[in-house]
Motif scaffolding. Sequence first.
Motif, PDB file in Angstrom:
ATOM      1  N   ARG A  41      11.871  -5.366  42.626  1.00 16.03           N
ATOM      2  CA  ARG A  41      12.144  -4.296  41.667  1.00 16.03           C
ATOM      3  C   ARG A  41      10.931  -3.368  41.509  1.00 16.03           C
ATOM      4  NH1 ARG A  41      13.913  -7.121  38.026  1.00 16.03           N
ATOM      5  NH2 ARG A  41      16.109  -6.532  37.791  1.00 16.03           N
ATOM      6  N   THR A  42       9.746  -3.956  41.353  1.00 14.46           N
ATOM      7  CA  THR A  42       8.540  -3.152  41.182  1.00 14.46           C
ATOM      8  C   THR A  42       8.228  -2.362  42.445  1.00 14.46           C
ATOM      9  OG1 THR A  42       7.723  -4.870  39.696  1.00 14.46           O
ATOM     10  CG2 THR A  42       6.138  -3.218  40.408  1.00 14.46           C
ATOM     11  N   SER A  45      10.474   0.573  42.479  1.00 14.66           N
ATOM     12  CA  SER A  45       9.962   1.531  41.505  1.00 14.66           C
ATOM     13  C   SER A  45       8.804   2.329  42.092  1.00 14.66           C
ATOM     14  CB  SER A  45       9.518   0.794  40.243  1.00 14.66           C
ATOM     15  OG  SER A  45       8.814   1.644  39.376  1.00 14.66           O
ATOM     16  N   HIS A  46       7.950   1.654  42.857  1.00  7.49           N
ATOM     17  CA  HIS A  46       6.798   2.321  43.460  1.00  7.49           C
ATOM     18  C   HIS A  46       7.221   3.233  44.612  1.00  7.49           C
ATOM     19  CE1 HIS A  46       2.736   3.070  44.623  1.00  7.49           C
ATOM     20  NE2 HIS A  46       2.842   2.412  45.766  1.00  7.49           N
ATOM     21  N   PHE A  69       5.359   5.232  39.779  1.00  4.85           N
ATOM     22  CA  PHE A  69       6.381   4.246  39.427  1.00  4.85           C
ATOM     23  C   PHE A  69       7.423   4.958  38.575  1.00  4.85           C
ATOM     24  CE2 PHE A  69       2.553   1.773  40.121  1.00  4.85           C
ATOM     25  CZ  PHE A  69       3.001   0.687  40.869  1.00  4.85           C
ATOM     26  N   GLU A  71      10.846   4.270  35.796  1.00  5.25           N
ATOM     27  CA  GLU A  71      11.451   3.292  34.900  1.00  5.25           C
ATOM     28  C   GLU A  71      12.880   3.703  34.583  1.00  5.25           C
ATOM     29  OE1 GLU A  71       8.922   3.095  31.496  1.00  5.25           O
ATOM     30  OE2 GLU A  71       7.228   2.262  32.612  1.00  5.25           O
ATOM     31  N   TRP A  78      19.282   1.806  42.527  1.00  5.42           N
ATOM     32  CA  TRP A  78      18.138   2.167  43.372  1.00  5.42           C
ATOM     33  C   TRP A  78      18.497   3.065  44.552  1.00  5.42           C
ATOM     34  CZ3 TRP A  78      13.633   2.007  41.314  1.00  5.42           C
ATOM     35  CH2 TRP A  78      13.384   1.085  40.287  1.00  5.42           C
TER      36      TRP A  78
END
Length: 198
Positions: A41-42, A45-46, A69, A71, A78
């Motif tokens: 997930r991170t 986001s990146h 990033f 949120e 995604w």
Amino acid sequence: MDVTDPRPIYTRATEQTAALIKTVTPERLNSPTPCTEFDVRTLLSHIVGGTLRIAVAGETGDGGEVRPFVEGVPDDGWPAAYDEVRVRVLRAWESDERMTAAVRVPWGEVPGAAALAGYVMELVTHTWDLSDALGHPVELDPELAEFALATARQVLPDPVREGADFPFASARPVPEGADSYRQLAGWLGRDPVALSPA
């Protein structure tokens, strides 16, 4: 490949990333990745946030203040989030003038072509990170890795990197005969030996 105009190779890199992101299922979002500080997930986001940063650099010449990033993306959102920013970044870099105009990125003020080449390196590397975390669900384009590896060796020629100024860790050894993606991963501080087989 033409290093004075990395737009075609960047476009191909975004297409590859988009195809890979479409394979991510919500239950994989908490899985670890070769970026030891990121879960899937991170990392997504990146990838989306970094693409937004280079889109803004193309639009205004100053992407340095954009947080890399994002949120608020739902678990199944995604692919749409990346497609939206991917369209924006490709539009932002359409003008030939962007290749020579100065743009501001986190590592300084550089010509647009150099900035975009640096983001090819970052995008291709993180795409491989994501691919590895997912068990390599799609075949990756070796030419993209070759371009990214050449860029990485040019902008980070010293294999030993210490301190907060470096976005990538020191290079790690790779197995003999490693493909260009594993060479790229090792040069940018991943452990190619410990990762899942390609």
